[in-house]
Design an enzyme around this catalytic site. Structure first.
Site, PDB file in Angstrom:
ATOM      1  N   ASP A  93      34.946  10.325  25.318  1.00  0.00           N
ATOM      2  CA  ASP A  93      34.866  11.090  23.993  1.00  0.00           C
ATOM      3  C   ASP A  93      34.508   9.754  23.042  1.00  0.00           C
ATOM      4  O   ASP A  93      34.695   8.719  23.353  1.00  0.00           O
ATOM      5  CB  ASP A  93      35.933  11.814  23.542  1.00  0.00           C
ATOM      6  CG  ASP A  93      35.504  12.969  22.806  1.00  0.00           C
ATOM      7  OD1 ASP A  93      34.555  13.025  22.237  1.00  0.00           O
ATOM      8  OD2 ASP A  93      36.328  13.979  22.316  1.00  0.00           O
ATOM      9  N   ASP A 128      29.498  14.039  17.361  1.00  0.00           N
ATOM     10  CA  ASP A 128      29.052  15.339  17.063  1.00  0.00           C
ATOM     11  C   ASP A 128      30.412  15.869  15.936  1.00  0.00           C
ATOM     12  O   ASP A 128      31.083  15.102  15.948  1.00  0.00           O
ATOM     13  CB  ASP A 128      29.332  16.340  18.002  1.00  0.00           C
ATOM     14  CG  ASP A 128      30.686  16.166  18.951  1.00  0.00           C
ATOM     15  OD1 ASP A 128      31.107  15.215  19.300  1.00  0.00           O
ATOM     16  OD2 ASP A 128      31.086  17.404  19.064  1.00  0.00           O
ATOM     17  N   ALA A 196      34.840  22.269  19.608  1.00  0.00           N
ATOM     18  CA  ALA A 196      35.596  23.019  18.350  1.00  0.00           C
ATOM     19  C   ALA A 196      36.238  24.378  18.787  1.00  0.00           C
ATOM     20  O   ALA A 196      36.346  25.104  17.946  1.00  0.00           O
ATOM     21  CB  ALA A 196      34.894  22.973  17.259  1.00  0.00           C
ATOM     22  N   CYS A 279      57.585  28.153  40.574  1.00  0.00           N
ATOM     23  CA  CYS A 279      56.408  27.318  41.043  1.00  0.00           C
ATOM     24  C   CYS A 279      56.922  26.727  42.118  1.00  0.00           C
ATOM     25  O   CYS A 279      58.114  26.370  42.541  1.00  0.00           O
ATOM     26  CB  CYS A 279      56.139  26.362  40.042  1.00  0.00           C
ATOM     27  SG  CYS A 279      55.034  24.973  40.568  1.00  0.00           S
ATOM     28  N   CYS A 281      55.375  23.454  43.334  1.00  0.00           N
ATOM     29  CA  CYS A 281      54.850  22.196  43.419  1.00  0.00           C
ATOM     30  C   CYS A 281      55.963  21.208  43.665  1.00  0.00           C
ATOM     31  O   CYS A 281      57.349  21.647  43.706  1.00  0.00           O
ATOM     32  CB  CYS A 281      54.167  21.810  42.003  1.00  0.00           C
ATOM     33  SG  CYS A 281      55.399  21.235  40.763  1.00  0.00           S
ATOM     34  N   CYS A 284      58.963  21.316  41.166  1.00  0.00           N
ATOM     35  CA  CYS A 284      59.878  22.544  41.241  1.00  0.00           C
ATOM     36  C   CYS A 284      60.610  22.804  42.357  1.00  0.00           C
ATOM     37  O   CYS A 284      61.701  23.738  42.498  1.00  0.00           O
ATOM     38  CB  CYS A 284      58.946  23.784  40.597  1.00  0.00           C
ATOM     39  SG  CYS A 284      58.250  23.555  39.141  1.00  0.00           S
TER      40      CYS A 284
HETATM   41  N1  GUN Z   1      37.457  17.288  21.887  1.00  0.00           N
HETATM   42  C1  GUN Z   1      37.899  18.615  21.704  1.00  0.00           C
HETATM   43  N2  GUN Z   1      36.963  19.313  20.895  1.00  0.00           N
HETATM   44  C2  GUN Z   1      36.039  18.433  20.803  1.00  0.00           C
HETATM   45  C3  GUN Z   1      34.728  18.552  20.030  1.00  0.00           C
HETATM   46  O1  GUN Z   1      34.143  19.487  19.359  1.00  0.00           O
HETATM   47  N3  GUN Z   1      33.861  17.493  20.105  1.00  0.00           N
HETATM   48  C4  GUN Z   1      34.224  16.260  20.606  1.00  0.00           C
HETATM   49  N4  GUN Z   1      33.388  15.213  20.830  1.00  0.00           N
HETATM   50  N5  GUN Z   1      35.376  16.337  21.316  1.00  0.00           N
HETATM   51  C5  GUN Z   1      36.211  17.190  21.440  1.00  0.00           C
HETATM   52 ZN    ZN Z   2      55.861  23.336  39.435  1.00  0.00          ZN
END
Ligand code: GUN
Ligand code: ZN
Length: 515
Positions: A93, A128, A196, A279, A281, A284
């Site tokens: 990101d 963004d 978002a 669970c 796993c 657990c």
């Molecule tokens: N991580 C969670 N939501 C978003 C987003 O809208 N844009 C970016 N770049 N990373 C995110």
């Molecule tokens: Zn578990």
């Protein structure tokens, strides 16, 4: 033409696909979960994500790396894969989330994309603007303009083999989401995150999340790989996959663990409230809730994170099998029962039934009627549309069961709520082989009544009798006046009488048995 994403199988708008990530030299099967790795916090090491959890792709944050001198130097020096000790694909990101959180960041799309390329990122992200829900339309539009510019900057950048995300924003304005989707799709960028949605999910606004994703998907082409940014709670994965999301990233597994929270497909539990661990796993089966509570905070966090990730991956496998089996909707319905907000999300999904219908394969295993909402599934809409092509002649008896036609009727058609009427010859075709419970809901009958209306409308020269025993008033009110109503028992008796009068062999006394 996108040659890095190939669709293999589908159910609803969900699909099993293959995303080729050329820079990593790997192909990732979707739907895929990208565990979030915070380069500052070592919860579960990337090597273990790969070997124990089967993760073939993860996501980390290039802005965090870039703004930490030690991490930056190491990443530039040895590369991200060696730094993290991970050999699958790595998405990074850009700092947009930090921008949304703190109001400003110290980088640009051009600069952060170059940095991502320099550290060996396989799928990069421009800067963004994650516009929150419910902002004024003007702000959503202004933000979207900045995101558009970021996509243009990304297109202009020299990114080599690295794939690049084209995030789709637009806050809670479906027309802006759709327009943003269409714009992103027209760029030469590669992966399409819907952005978002985290504030929506944190507020349990799954219906708004569904509307945002559905709108973005209308703008994006079917062949676009779609990432749901920041979504990784196992409870909502089936719903998001049904909408056509292919990639998910989970920070939830680690964030919730830090807080003593235990994820399940039915919601989030607090470790302190658990007497049992539901669970199987490795965590657990080895530990009891008391063991986990007694563990030191670091160890407890670690163990909870492992469980959280196990359930999330398991749910994703279950979803993929459901796509293969053609019963993803049944899984979505099941998950919808776990929380009222999920039910709202499921109902919002059904509001987009026409959109789902376009991608939903026409034939699957068996339609299981599970609840009132089942009456609004794509198969029902499709069957109603098919009514237009069915021709009825003479006097037609419409009945749930398979009463043999007597002299009174030229034909017997079946009507199995929630489906409208159909000739008996179609009884064995999907979805009319549906498994429905004895007691159906009002919506199912009302849908069937809609089908009757459509059939009557399309065949003005035919006459119809509806054997309607269990039909509620609300459904009968929707049946056109020209349709004669008769109770099933009355019809059966009359037909039986006619048969004995004729001296013919007596049939099934009730006539209720299906052929
Ligand atoms: N991580 C969670 N939501 C978003 C987003 O809208 N844009 C970016 N770049 N990373 C995110
Ligand atoms: Zn578990």
């Amino acid at each position: 033409m996108r040659d890095h994403f190939e669709l293999r199988d589908g159910d609803l708008a969900g699909r099993i696909g293959r995303l080729s990530v050329p820079r990593a030299g790997v192909t990732v099967e979707t739907p895929a979960l990208l565990p979030v790795v915070n380069p500052n916090i070592d919860t579960i090491s990337p090597a273990r994500l790969e070997s124990e959890f089967g993760a073939d792709i993860l996501i980390t944050n290039s802005y965090i790396i870039k703004t930490n001198e030690h991490l930056r130097e190491e990443a530039l020096d040895v590369g991200l894969h060696e730094m993290l000790d991970f050999h699958g694909a790595i998405m990074t990101d850009s700092g947009s989330f930090q921008l949304a959180e703190y109001g400003e960041i110290d980088t640009t799309t051009e600069e952060i994309l170059q940095f991502q390329r320099d550290i060996g990122t396989d799928i990069a992200t421009p800067v963004d603007i994650p516009t929150p829900p419910d902002v004024a339309r003007e702000q959503a539009e202004t933000d979207l303009e900045i995101t558009r510019q970021a996509l243009a900057d990304a297109e202009a950048a020299d990114t080599g083999e690295m794939l690049v995300n084209a995030p789709v924003q637009g806050s809670t304005y479906p027309d802006l989401r759709e327009e943003a989707g269409r714009h992103a799709d027209a760029t030469d960028l590669d992966v399409f995150p819907v952005g978002a949605v985290v504030p929506m999910m944190n507020a349990y606004r799954y219906d708004d999340m569904v509307d945002a994703v559905a709108a973005a998907k209308r703008g994006l082409g079917v062949d676009a790989p779609v990432h749901l940014f920041g979504a990784g709670h196992p409870m909502m994965l089936a719903l998001a996959v049904a909408l056509g999301c292919d990639l998910f990233d989970s920070a939830a597994y680690a964030l919730y663990a830090r807080d003593g929270r235990y994820l399940t497909v039915r919601g989030t539990e607090h470790l302190e409230d658990l007497d049992y661990l539901p669970c199987t796993c490795p965590i657990c089966t080895e530990y009891s809730p008391d063991d986990l509570r007694a563990a030191g905070s670091k160890e407890q966090e670690q163990l909870l994170a492992e469980h959280n990730l196990h359930v999330t991956f398991a749910e994703l496998r279950r979803i993929k099998q459901a796509i293969r089996d053609g019963d993803l909707m049944e899984l979505v319905e099941e998950r919808a029962r776990s929380h009222p907000a999920m039910l709202d999300g499921y109902r919002a999904l059904l509001d987009h039934v026409d959109q789902l219908e376009r991608e939903d394969p026409a034939s699957k295993g068996a339609f299981f009627y599970a609840s009132n909402e089942s009456a609004h599934r794509p198969e029902v809409a499709r069957h109603h549309a098919r009514m237009d092509r069915l021709t009825a002649e003479g006097h037609v008896l419409l009945t749930e069961g398979g009463i043999p036609s007597g002299d009174d009727f030229d034909a017997t058609w079946r009507v199995v709520p929630p489906f409208g009427p159909f000739p008996r010859s179609l009884s064995e075709t999907y979805p009319l082989t549906a498994e429905v419970p004895e007691r159906l809901d009002r919506d199912a009958y009302e849908q069937a009544a809609r089908g009757v209306s459509r059939l009557v409308e399309e065949n003005p020269d035919a006459a119809f009798t509806l054997a309607h025993d269990d039909w509620p008033e609300s459904a009968l009110a929707r049946v056109p006046d020209s349709v004669e109503l008769e109770s099933l028992s009355a019809v059966s008796e009359r037909l039986a009488d006619e048969e004995s009068d004729d001296g013919r062999e007596e049939g099934d006394a009730t006539g209720l048995s299906d052929e």
